[in-house]
Write a protein that holds these residues in place. Structure first.
Motif, PDB file in Angstrom:
ATOM      1  N   ARG A  78      24.983  15.967  47.640  1.00 55.40           N
ATOM      2  CA  ARG A  78      24.797  15.414  46.301  1.00 55.40           C
ATOM      3  C   ARG A  78      26.184  15.172  45.716  1.00 55.40           C
ATOM      4  O   ARG A  78      27.112  15.968  45.944  1.00 55.40           O
ATOM      5  CB  ARG A  78      24.044  16.374  45.389  1.00 55.40           C
ATOM      6  N   TYR A  79      26.342  14.087  44.948  1.00 58.50           N
ATOM      7  CA  TYR A  79      27.621  13.762  44.317  1.00 58.50           C
ATOM      8  C   TYR A  79      27.429  13.541  42.820  1.00 58.50           C
ATOM      9  O   TYR A  79      26.561  12.771  42.413  1.00 58.50           O
ATOM     10  CB  TYR A  79      28.222  12.486  44.914  1.00 58.50           C
ATOM     11  N   ILE A  80      28.249  14.212  42.038  1.00 59.90           N
ATOM     12  CA  ILE A  80      28.334  13.884  40.615  1.00 59.90           C
ATOM     13  C   ILE A  80      29.174  12.624  40.477  1.00 59.90           C
ATOM     14  O   ILE A  80      30.319  12.576  40.926  1.00 59.90           O
ATOM     15  CB  ILE A  80      28.973  15.023  39.807  1.00 59.90           C
ATOM     16  N   VAL A  81      28.587  11.601  39.876  1.00 56.11           N
ATOM     17  CA  VAL A  81      29.311  10.350  39.624  1.00 56.11           C
ATOM     18  C   VAL A  81      29.428  10.197  38.122  1.00 56.11           C
ATOM     19  O   VAL A  81      28.487   9.818  37.432  1.00 56.11           O
ATOM     20  CB  VAL A  81      28.597   9.155  40.285  1.00 56.11           C
ATOM     21  N   SER A  82      30.602  10.547  37.622  1.00 57.53           N
ATOM     22  CA  SER A  82      30.861  10.561  36.179  1.00 57.53           C
ATOM     23  C   SER A  82      32.350  10.397  35.947  1.00 57.53           C
ATOM     24  O   SER A  82      33.156  11.060  36.611  1.00 57.53           O
ATOM     25  CB  SER A  82      30.375  11.884  35.578  1.00 57.53           C
ATOM     26  N   SER A  83      32.704   9.523  35.032  1.00 62.10           N
ATOM     27  CA  SER A  83      34.114   9.280  34.729  1.00 62.10           C
ATOM     28  C   SER A  83      34.751  10.483  34.061  1.00 62.10           C
ATOM     29  O   SER A  83      35.788  10.978  34.487  1.00 62.10           O
ATOM     30  CB  SER A  83      34.244   8.047  33.831  1.00 62.10           C
ATOM     31  N   SER A  84      34.119  10.956  32.993  1.00 61.80           N
ATOM     32  CA  SER A  84      34.670  12.065  32.227  1.00 61.80           C
ATOM     33  C   SER A  84      33.652  12.498  31.190  1.00 61.80           C
ATOM     34  O   SER A  84      32.593  11.884  31.035  1.00 61.80           O
ATOM     35  CB  SER A  84      35.975  11.655  31.529  1.00 61.80           C
ATOM     36  N   SER A  85      33.990  13.559  30.470  1.00 59.58           N
ATOM     37  CA  SER A  85      33.169  14.001  29.348  1.00 59.58           C
ATOM     38  C   SER A  85      33.794  13.504  28.048  1.00 59.58           C
ATOM     39  O   SER A  85      35.015  13.390  27.942  1.00 59.58           O
ATOM     40  CB  SER A  85      33.072  15.527  29.319  1.00 59.58           C
TER      41      SER A  85
END
Length: 364
Positions: free
Chosen positions: A248-255
């Motif tokens: 599984r991969y978290i695909v997120s630029s930033s918070s």
């Protein structure tokens, strides 16, 4: 992104006309892949004809077929001849959104019908698009990574259904990984430009609410955010990357805090007469106000502390170079102004030209 023997390779995109699916199709066609995309109704051409114009020189490499996730019997023929599957769609069961058992059953069925057909057809890899919330909820006070699972007791039926679909796909992979590979892409709040009005429904609704003064206050919440083009790239790169098998991969630029999102929009658009809220309220007041304010009620499941998200595997293993929130949030707004979804209050001809020039420059 590199071209991987793509002229001889066919990719099935399940959910072709959606926000993420349409960006996957554009990127795949640009890489010379042959693409078969599914839609719910072939007769509803207005929903998908725009896909043929995404890469006009490659439109002959695009085939659109009709398929419903819950109809198991159709998937062997839909998957036949495909090398990879990008599964992005979610069963259209609006009446089940508040019924967890039934929604989970439909969600798992929608994934497993396609995955089992892909396995039987000799597909090399099945990449499932899911959501960061299956990792986030209940884990807000720690660094959230791909090993995290949400606390089911705190989740709504939709998130529970997505978790169960992920677990079913991973269990199938463990039993059959000698013949088919599976990767899951867990994306956070998705923003960015859409190709046609209504395609990016959730993003569109949220951006419109920001720009049309629908928020009287700012909830003190923190979101993980990402650009739709980065999500599509992650799905495609996971497809051919052997290091991603079974992961599984978290695909997120930033918070980013919601107050900072409003700050970015205010700095760019307030001068043209768009209005934005000023007052920030915390969880206690939000809980009270949510009884009569649906916007605030929808935010009660979000994080009231700074989200700490580990997206390094998507950077190191998939090679994603994330766009900045301050860029893709503004692109989202200009895109929706251009499509006529948001009222255009930018009347200065020079400014209008600037908007047009910038939007042409944006890599939709």
């Amino acid at each position: 992104m590199e071209n991987h023997e793509s002229k001889q390779v066919t990719v099935l995109v399940v959910g072709a006309s959606g926000f993420v699916g349409s960006h996957c199709i554009k990127q795949l066609l640009s890489l010379d892949y042959k693409v078969r995309g599914t839609v719910r109704k072939l007769s509803n051409t207005s929903k998908y004809n725009f896909l043929y114009d995404l890469v006009p020189s490659k439109k002959d490499n695009l085939e659109i077929v009709e398929a419903d996730l819950v109809h198991k019997e159709i998937w062997p023929s839909v998957v036949s001849g495909c090398d990879y599957v990008l599964h992005i769609a979610f069963p259209f069961v609006l009446e089940l959104l508040d019924s967890e058992p039934e929604l989970s059953q439909a969600s798992v069925m929608g994934v497993m019908n396609v995955l089992e057909a892909a396995f039987e057809a000799g597909v090399k890899k099945f990449v499932l698009a899911s959501t960061f919330t299956t990792m986030e909820i209940g884990n807000e006070n720690k660094v959230i990574d791909a090993n995290c699972w949400a606390d089911e007791k705190k989740c709504n039926p939709y998130v529970i259904s997505k978790m169960k679909a992920e677990k079913a796909a991973l269990e199938f992979w463990r039993q059959h990984k000698d013949k088919i590979q599976v990767t899951i892409i867990n994306s956070s709040h998705i923003f960015g430009p859409e190709f046609q009005k209504g395609v990016g429904a959730d993003c569109e609704d949220m951006i419109v609410s920001f720009m049309t003064n629908q928020w009287s206050v700012i909830p003190e919440v923190c979101w993980a955010v990402v650009d739709v083009r980065d999500v599509a790239e992650a799905l495609i790169k996971a497809m051919t990357n052997p290091y991603s098998d079974g992961k599984r991969y978290i695909v997120s630029s930033s918070s980013i805090w919601l107050r900072d999102i409003f700050g970015i929009l205010k700095a760019e658009f307030e001068m043209y007469g768009y209005e934005f809220p000023e007052t920030e309220i915390g969880k206690y007041l939000m809980t009270i106000a949510s009884f009569w304010n649906q916007k605030l009620k929808s935010q009660l499941s979000e994080s009231f502390t700074e989200l700490k998200v580990d997206n390094t595997p998507s950077i190191d293993e998939l090679g994603i170079q994330y766009r900045r929130p301050e860029d893709f949030l503004l692109e989202s707004v200009y895109n929706l102004i251009d499509l006529g979804v948001i009222p255009n209050r930018i009347h200065n001809p020079e400014i209008d030209k600037l908007v047009y020039d910038e939007k042409v420059h944006f890599d939709y």
